[in-house]
Design a protein around this motif. Structure first.
Motif, short mmCIF file in Angstrom:
data_model
loop_
_atom_site.label_atom_id
_atom_site.label_comp_id
_atom_site.label_asym_id
_atom_site.label_seq_id
_atom_site.Cartn_x
_atom_site.Cartn_y
_atom_site.Cartn_z
N LEU A 76 -5.09 0.63 10.93
CA LEU A 76 -4.11 -0.24 10.64
C LEU A 76 -3.96 -0.53 9.37
CD1 LEU A 76 -3.55 -2.85 13.73
CD2 LEU A 76 -2.13 -1.03 12.88
N SER A 77 -4.88 -1.03 8.72
CA SER A 77 -5.53 -1.51 7.48
C SER A 77 -4.89 -0.20 6.56
CB SER A 77 -6.64 -2.19 7.18
OG SER A 77 -6.68 -2.62 5.88
N CYS A 78 -5.87 0.84 6.72
CA CYS A 78 -5.64 1.94 5.65
C CYS A 78 -4.18 2.59 5.85
CB CYS A 78 -6.49 3.07 6.36
SG CYS A 78 -8.19 2.59 5.83
N ARG A 79 -3.75 2.64 6.93
CA ARG A 79 -2.24 3.18 7.27
C ARG A 79 -1.25 2.39 6.52
NH1 ARG A 79 1.48 6.44 8.51
NH2 ARG A 79 3.01 5.92 10.01
N ALA A 80 -1.37 1.06 6.51
CA ALA A 80 -0.64 0.20 5.68
C ALA A 80 -0.79 0.53 4.26
CB ALA A 80 -0.74 -1.14 5.78
N PHE A 81 -1.98 0.79 3.82
CA PHE A 81 -2.08 1.18 2.42
C PHE A 81 -1.47 2.55 2.08
CE2 PHE A 81 -4.73 3.78 -0.48
CZ PHE A 81 -4.54 2.76 -1.61
N PHE A 82 -1.64 3.49 2.95
CA PHE A 82 -1.13 4.86 2.58
C PHE A 82 0.58 4.75 2.65
CE2 PHE A 82 -4.97 6.55 4.78
CZ PHE A 82 -5.52 6.68 3.33
N LEU A 83 0.99 3.75 3.53
CA LEU A 83 2.56 3.77 3.51
C LEU A 83 3.01 3.15 2.42
CD1 LEU A 83 3.17 2.71 7.22
CD2 LEU A 83 3.91 5.00 6.14
N MET A 84 2.30 2.05 1.62
CA MET A 84 2.92 1.46 0.39
C MET A 84 2.40 2.13 -0.86
SD MET A 84 2.11 -2.52 1.08
CE MET A 84 0.38 -2.31 1.86
N GLN A 85 1.29 2.78 -0.95
CA GLN A 85 1.07 3.50 -2.03
C GLN A 85 1.88 4.68 -2.43
OE1 GLN A 85 -1.56 2.28 -3.83
NE2 GLN A 85 -1.61 3.69 -5.21
N SER A 86 1.90 4.88 -3.83
CA SER A 86 2.95 5.95 -4.46
C SER A 86 2.46 7.42 -4.13
CB SER A 86 3.10 5.63 -6.06
OG SER A 86 3.99 6.76 -6.47
N LEU A 142 -8.96 5.05 -3.95
CA LEU A 142 -8.04 3.97 -3.92
C LEU A 142 -8.01 3.27 -2.71
CD1 LEU A 142 -5.04 5.94 -5.51
CD2 LEU A 142 -6.39 4.17 -6.39
N ALA A 143 -8.32 3.96 -1.33
CA ALA A 143 -8.35 3.17 0.01
C ALA A 143 -9.47 2.47 0.29
CB ALA A 143 -8.31 4.47 1.13
N ARG A 144 -10.44 2.30 -0.96
CA ARG A 144 -11.61 1.45 -0.76
C ARG A 144 -11.49 0.09 -0.07
NH1 ARG A 144 -15.22 -1.43 -3.78
NH2 ARG A 144 -13.98 -0.85 -5.54
N PRO A 145 -10.65 -0.80 -1.06
CA PRO A 145 -10.32 -1.98 -0.34
C PRO A 145 -9.95 -2.05 0.82
CG PRO A 145 -9.50 -1.74 -2.85
CD PRO A 145 -9.89 -0.25 -1.96
N ALA A 146 -8.76 -1.24 1.04
CA ALA A 146 -8.21 -1.49 2.68
C ALA A 146 -9.30 -1.01 3.67
CB ALA A 146 -6.93 -0.41 2.61
N LEU A 147 -10.10 -0.09 3.57
CA LEU A 147 -11.15 0.21 4.21
C LEU A 147 -12.18 -0.95 4.58
CD1 LEU A 147 -12.57 2.56 5.90
CD2 LEU A 147 -13.98 3.14 3.77
N ILE A 148 -12.28 -1.43 3.69
CA ILE A 148 -13.48 -2.54 3.56
C ILE A 148 -12.78 -3.95 4.44
CG2 ILE A 148 -14.78 -4.35 2.35
CD1 ILE A 148 -15.31 -2.42 0.27
N VAL A 149 -11.35 -4.07 4.15
CA VAL A 149 -10.68 -5.03 4.90
C VAL A 149 -10.86 -4.75 6.29
CG1 VAL A 149 -8.33 -6.17 5.41
CG2 VAL A 149 -9.14 -5.78 2.89
N GLY A 150 -10.49 -3.65 6.86
CA GLY A 150 -10.40 -3.21 8.39
C GLY A 150 -11.90 -3.30 8.78
N VAL A 151 -12.83 -2.87 8.08
CA VAL A 151 -14.34 -2.86 8.58
C VAL A 151 -14.72 -4.25 8.87
CG1 VAL A 151 -16.59 -2.18 8.16
CG2 VAL A 151 -14.78 -0.35 7.94
#
Length: 553
Positions: free
Chosen positions: A168-178, A203-212
């Motif tokens: 969920l965290s990484c997918r939200a990031f991918f949807l918002m990232q240009s 680029l996805a490292r912060p979202a990855l750490i949030v989800g983990v």
């Protein structure tokens, strides 16, 4: 001198923040923070006593907790990131289905998935039965099969249930990232895998750490699955120290150690979230173009998603359904299950209503904060405290209040009323309110910020008083967030096991405690039906959340 000046300024700031709070606000903050305060007080008072931090089990608990956190974090991060990357950036058969279906394992509590997988991997389960049919073996000594009730089995089950937090965290990031960065990488000659390694992954490292971090907090909170697999985590040792050794101060010291670890995870998550906010504020009007996979490899992402979804959701659910069918064919659902269902529903409804009511109050306070925002955060810290540890913090103040009540009634009326607070459902509802307040608070605070203050200010200009503004403007405009918060907290209350197990009065059973009790006795037929009821209720927010995220593109 600088330290003294800093301390003086800090004291003045906190004193000013407290002075701006009303009595009701102070009471709410104190009530929600009281279990954590009581836990720390009990632990500090127990230093120098036998047990606690000096327990011989502490090194074992730290080692096994560390192993479990490391491998669950590794596998949830890998599975969640890869699945989110695939469904966000590639076209392959079944992609639209997997966008929301990959979230479904989050509806299964870890302890229920553990019980189902142990049945699958047991000597009488389908896997070993098939092996014996193929080899002609009659006993386990005639063939090799791994022992599933180990820390490896716990890692396997927890990773498959908790990876949706990362997804969920990484997918939200991918949807918002240009999509500009990905397009630039492809223009410069980088293939999909090199783009993922050199561009997407950093680029996805912060979202990855949030989800983990969120997944690891669930690992620390678990008590049913780790006990079933025989893993001595910190939470399991707290449970054993408290109940088996009757050492409440020692359990409090171990609990404080766990809270410190969780505080580190929260700090890491919030630290990385600030980086995530910075990245997602970039231009996202150009979405990344999905790459169509060549036909020779088109089924590989589909097979990966099917494998993850099957292991995390379909296998446990089908195992529970087959076991439940055996139970239903032998007779109707027992009265005890219906009673547990009714108890679960009314406790969850009352608990969710309390959380949403208090969450509205704290969210309103933080949105209108005038310097007391950091103080108000104390009220929402309970979600970071595992249920087992929170139960200790709840029992200490409630037990003290029960003593005061009984002393008063004995002095005034010569009557002892018993454990009015700590020995009744009030303790469970209090624990629900403290633990799940953050869920409702975050939903409502985000909705209030998104709506802005203009509507309420217009209502006041037009002459509406506070009550009329609340009923006719505030609550109607927050209705979607209120319903979402109520649904999420309701499901969390139904799934909650540790706090309910430790705080329930004698004779009170919920679906979660019923499943735990029956599965602990190896009576899986009786546990299957209530386990399916818990999963069915948990599917509602999981499906809605997946659908909403899929439509946000």
């Amino acid at each position: 001198m600088a330290i003294a000046y800093f301390s003086d300024q800090t004291m003045k700031r906190w004193t000013g923040a407290i002075s701006r709070l009303s009595f009701v606000e102070l009471f709410v903050i104190f009530a929600m923070a009281l279990p954590t305060i009581a836990l720390a007080w009990l632990a500090i008072g127990a230093f120098g006593t036998e047990g606690g931090l000096f327990s011989r089990m502490l090194p074992v608990a730290l080692r096994e907790t560390g192993i479990l956190l490391f491998f669950v974090g590794l596998f949830t991060g890998t599975i969640g990131l890869l699945s989110a990357w695939l469904v966000s950036n590639f076209e392959f058969p079944g992609r639209k289905l997997f966008e929301w279906a990959l979230i479904l394992p989050i509806a299964i509590p870890t302890y229920i998935s553990a019980y189902a997988w142990v049945e699958v991997m047991d000597f009488t389960g389908p896997l070993q039965t098939m092996i014996r049919m193929m080899t002609g073996a009659t006993s386990v000594r005639e063939y090799w099969f791994p022992d599933f009730r180990t820390i490896g089995g716990a890692v396997f089950v927890m990773s498959l249930v908790l990876y949706p937090y990362v997804y969920l965290s990484c997918r939200a990031f991918f949807l918002m990232q240009s999509g500009v960065l990905v397009a630039a990488s492809r223009t410069l000659g980088a293939g999909p895998w090199r783009t993922f390694r050199d561009v997407i992954l950093p680029l996805a490292r912060p979202a990855l750490i949030v989800g983990v971090s969120l997944a690891l907090m669930e690992v620390i909170n678990d008590v049913g699955a780790v006990e079933f697999f025989g893993v001595n985590t910190l939470t399991a040792i707290v449970y054993a120290t408290w109940l088996n050794q009757s050492n409440l101060p020692g359990a409090a010291q171990l609990a404080v150690t766990t809270v410190i670890i969780i505080a580190g995870l929260i700090w890491l998550e919030q630290h990385e979230r600030r980086k995530l906010d910075y990245l997602t504020k970039r231009d996202s009007r150009i979405p990344a173009t999905r790459v169509k996979i060549p036909s020779a490899f088109a089924l590989l992402p589909t097979l990966f998603c099917v494998l993850i979804l099957s292991l995390g959701f379909l296998v446990p659910v089908f195992e529970l359904m087959s076991t439940a069918m055996v139970r239903l064919m032998r007779g109707a659902i027992g009265v005890e299950i219906l009673e547990a269902l009714w108890t679960t529903v009314w406790l969850a409804l009352v608990g969710a209503s309390l959380c949403v009511g208090i969450g509205y109050f704290t969210a309103r306070r933080m949105v209108n904060a005038d310097g007391s925002r950091n103080l108000s955060y104390l009220a929402t810290f309970g979600y970071a405290v595992p249920g087992t540890i929170l139960a200790i913090g709840v029992l200490v103040p409630l037990g003290f209040l029960d003593g005061v009540i009984n002393n008063s009634t004995r002095a005034w009326f010569d009557v002892t009323v018993g454990l009015v607070l700590s020995g009744s459902p009030i303790a469970i509802l209090y624990a629900y309110s403290v633990r799940f307040l953050t869920v409702s608070h975050n939903s409502l605070e985000a909705a209030m910020k998104k709506r802005g203050p203009n509507l309420l200010e217009a209502a006041h200009v037009l002459g509406a008083n506070r009550w009329r503004s609340l009923v006719e403007v505030d609550l109607p405009t927050l209705r979607p967030a209120l319903v979402a918060a109520l649904t999420l907290v309701f499901v969390e209350c139904i799934k909650e096991l540790p706090a309910t197990l430790l705080l329930r009065p004698l004779g009170l059973e919920t679906l979660s405690t019923f499943v735990y009790a029956e599965a602990s006795l190896e009576n899986f037929e009786s546990a299957a039906v209530p386990a399916l009821l818990i999963i069915t209720i948990g599917l509602v927010p999981a499906i809605l959340g997946g659908k909403l995220q899929s439509s946000s593109r």
